[in-house]
Write a protein that holds these residues in place. Structure first.
Motif, PDB file in Angstrom:
ATOM      1  N   CYS A  43      29.952  42.110  31.698  1.00 28.38           N
ATOM      2  CA  CYS A  43      30.846  41.024  32.119  1.00 28.38           C
ATOM      3  C   CYS A  43      30.412  39.659  31.602  1.00 28.38           C
ATOM      4  N   LYS A  44      31.401  38.823  31.380  1.00 27.86           N
ATOM      5  CA  LYS A  44      31.204  37.405  31.073  1.00 27.86           C
ATOM      6  C   LYS A  44      32.029  36.622  32.087  1.00 27.86           C
ATOM      7  N   PHE A  45      31.497  35.493  32.515  1.00 24.64           N
ATOM      8  CA  PHE A  45      32.174  34.673  33.520  1.00 24.64           C
ATOM      9  C   PHE A  45      32.411  33.252  33.019  1.00 24.64           C
ATOM     10  N   ASN A  46      32.742  33.117  31.757  1.00 22.42           N
ATOM     11  CA  ASN A  46      33.074  31.837  31.136  1.00 22.42           C
ATOM     12  C   ASN A  46      31.959  30.813  31.318  1.00 22.42           C
ATOM     13  N   ARG A  47      32.162  29.832  32.190  1.00 22.24           N
ATOM     14  CA  ARG A  47      31.215  28.721  32.333  1.00 22.24           C
ATOM     15  C   ARG A  47      30.075  29.004  33.299  1.00 22.24           C
ATOM     16  N   VAL A  48      30.124  30.117  34.008  1.00 18.71           N
ATOM     17  CA  VAL A  48      29.021  30.504  34.898  1.00 18.71           C
ATOM     18  C   VAL A  48      28.275  31.642  34.213  1.00 18.71           C
ATOM     19  N   LEU A  49      26.986  31.441  34.020  1.00 12.41           N
ATOM     20  CA  LEU A  49      26.183  32.407  33.284  1.00 12.41           C
ATOM     21  C   LEU A  49      25.331  33.248  34.222  1.00 12.41           C
ATOM     22  N   ILE A  50      25.015  34.446  33.773  1.00  7.21           N
ATOM     23  CA  ILE A  50      24.094  35.349  34.471  1.00  7.21           C
ATOM     24  C   ILE A  50      22.837  35.421  33.610  1.00  7.21           C
ATOM     25  N   ILE A  85      34.949  25.133  38.880  1.00  6.49           N
ATOM     26  CA  ILE A  85      34.394  26.061  37.884  1.00  6.49           C
ATOM     27  C   ILE A  85      34.044  27.389  38.550  1.00  6.49           C
ATOM     28  N   ILE A  86      33.365  27.321  39.675  1.00  8.32           N
ATOM     29  CA  ILE A  86      32.963  28.547  40.384  1.00  8.32           C
ATOM     30  C   ILE A  86      34.192  29.306  40.855  1.00  8.32           C
ATOM     31  N   TYR A  87      35.167  28.595  41.375  1.00  8.01           N
ATOM     32  CA  TYR A  87      36.386  29.242  41.853  1.00  8.01           C
ATOM     33  C   TYR A  87      37.119  29.937  40.703  1.00  8.01           C
ATOM     34  N   SER A 110      20.910  24.478  34.915  1.00  8.22           N
ATOM     35  CA  SER A 110      19.791  24.530  33.980  1.00  8.22           C
ATOM     36  C   SER A 110      19.326  23.134  33.564  1.00  8.22           C
ATOM     37  N   LYS A 111      18.041  22.963  33.576  1.00  5.52           N
ATOM     38  CA  LYS A 111      17.404  21.715  33.157  1.00  5.52           C
ATOM     39  C   LYS A 111      17.663  21.435  31.681  1.00  5.52           C
ATOM     40  N   TYR A 112      17.809  22.478  30.875  1.00  4.71           N
ATOM     41  CA  TYR A 112      17.885  22.316  29.433  1.00  4.71           C
ATOM     42  C   TYR A 112      19.286  22.097  28.891  1.00  4.71           C
ATOM     43  N   ASP A 113      20.286  22.748  29.501  1.00  7.38           N
ATOM     44  CA  ASP A 113      21.629  22.637  28.921  1.00  7.38           C
ATOM     45  C   ASP A 113      22.724  22.370  29.958  1.00  7.38           C
ATOM     46  N   ASN A 114      22.336  22.102  31.197  1.00  8.97           N
ATOM     47  CA  ASN A 114      23.282  21.806  32.288  1.00  8.97           C
ATOM     48  C   ASN A 114      24.279  22.920  32.561  1.00  8.97           C
ATOM     49  N   GLN A 115      23.978  24.145  32.122  1.00 13.97           N
ATOM     50  CA  GLN A 115      24.842  25.288  32.404  1.00 13.97           C
ATOM     51  C   GLN A 115      24.631  25.738  33.849  1.00 13.97           C
ATOM     52  N   ILE A 116      25.664  26.324  34.438  1.00 12.82           N
ATOM     53  CA  ILE A 116      25.575  26.885  35.787  1.00 12.82           C
ATOM     54  C   ILE A 116      25.163  28.346  35.654  1.00 12.82           C
ATOM     55  N   TYR A 117      24.121  28.732  36.391  1.00 12.00           N
ATOM     56  CA  TYR A 117      23.666  30.124  36.426  1.00 12.00           C
ATOM     57  C   TYR A 117      23.778  30.641  37.853  1.00 12.00           C
ATOM     58  N   TYR A 118      24.207  31.875  37.986  1.00 12.49           N
ATOM     59  CA  TYR A 118      24.198  32.559  39.273  1.00 12.49           C
ATOM     60  C   TYR A 118      22.989  33.491  39.274  1.00 12.49           C
ATOM     61  N   ILE A 119      22.116  33.390  40.294  1.00 10.25           N
ATOM     62  CA  ILE A 119      20.834  34.080  40.213  1.00 10.25           C
ATOM     63  C   ILE A 119      20.609  35.202  41.221  1.00 10.25           C
ATOM     64  N   ASP A 120      21.466  35.396  42.200  1.00  6.09           N
ATOM     65  CA  ASP A 120      21.233  36.469  43.173  1.00  6.09           C
ATOM     66  C   ASP A 120      22.011  37.709  42.758  1.00  6.09           C
ATOM     67  N   GLN A 135      35.429  34.908  50.987  1.00  3.01           N
ATOM     68  CA  GLN A 135      33.984  34.647  50.954  1.00  3.01           C
ATOM     69  C   GLN A 135      33.699  33.234  50.446  1.00  3.01           C
ATOM     70  N   PHE A 136      34.390  32.825  49.408  1.00 12.48           N
ATOM     71  CA  PHE A 136      34.207  31.494  48.833  1.00 12.48           C
ATOM     72  C   PHE A 136      34.548  30.424  49.864  1.00 12.48           C
ATOM     73  N   ASN A 137      35.673  30.583  50.532  1.00 12.20           N
ATOM     74  CA  ASN A 137      36.073  29.599  51.550  1.00 12.20           C
ATOM     75  C   ASN A 137      35.079  29.552  52.699  1.00 12.20           C
ATOM     76  N   ASN A 138      34.550  30.714  53.091  1.00  8.65           N
ATOM     77  CA  ASN A 138      33.599  30.769  54.209  1.00  8.65           C
ATOM     78  C   ASN A 138      32.205  30.273  53.863  1.00  8.65           C
ATOM     79  N   SER A 139      31.727  30.562  52.650  1.00  7.00           N
ATOM     80  CA  SER A 139      30.335  30.211  52.372  1.00  7.00           C
ATOM     81  C   SER A 139      30.147  29.053  51.410  1.00  7.00           C
TER      82      SER A 139
END
Length: 143
Positions: A43-50, A85-87, A110-120, A135-139
């Motif tokens: 999977c790829k999530f566009n602007r959110v990276l794994i 972006i996350i939504y 990210s400190k280096y490129d300002n990209q958003i990473y999801y880590i869990d 889930q998004f609305n609740n958390s």
């Protein structure tokens, strides 16, 4: 005297830092989580990276080895800057798996490129877009 090859950090060609996440599951949930991780690799999530990751199983224990992302967690103060972006890229994703929990602590800028990473990666799962919206609305929005 320092070894000549170690004296200067200018000689480093590659360096990485790993994060290790270890979780014990019952057999049903372990199989399900492994299936989610296998799908996630596709999977790829566009602007959110794994982050790049590998996993191992020993008995009922899942160990995920993941690149450590240097940066800052999304904070209470800046959470709304990343909301759209996350939504759009995670909640509304057409991928077979996506994020099922949206706690801000799981997002690193990210400190280096300002990209958003999801880590869990243990919070990746199969779910409908309507389940993810709840889930998004609740958390993320209400928390």
């Amino acid at each position: 005297m320092a070894h000549p090859r170690l004296a200067s950090s200018g000689n480093i060609v590659h360096k990485s830092l790993m994060m290790i996440h270890t979780v014990s599951y019952d057999s049903y949930n372990l199989d399900h989580k492994v299936e989610c991780l296998e799908k996630l690799k596709e999977c790829k999530f566009n602007r959110v990276l794994i982050p790049d990751f590998e996993y191992n199983i020993f008995g009922n224990v899942l160990t995920i080895h993941m690149n450590y992302i240097k940066g800052k967690q999304i904070s209470e103060e800046n959470r709304m800057n990343y909301k759209d972006i996350i939504y759009e890229d995670l909640v509304c994703s057409e991928n077979p798996v996506s994020v099922m929990g949206y706690n801000i602590e799981n997002f690193i800028i990210s400190k280096y490129d300002n990209q958003i990473y999801y880590i869990d990666l243990t919070d990746i799962g199969f779910g409908t877009i309507s389940q993810r919206k709840r889930q998004f609305n609740n958390s993320y929005i209400i928390h």
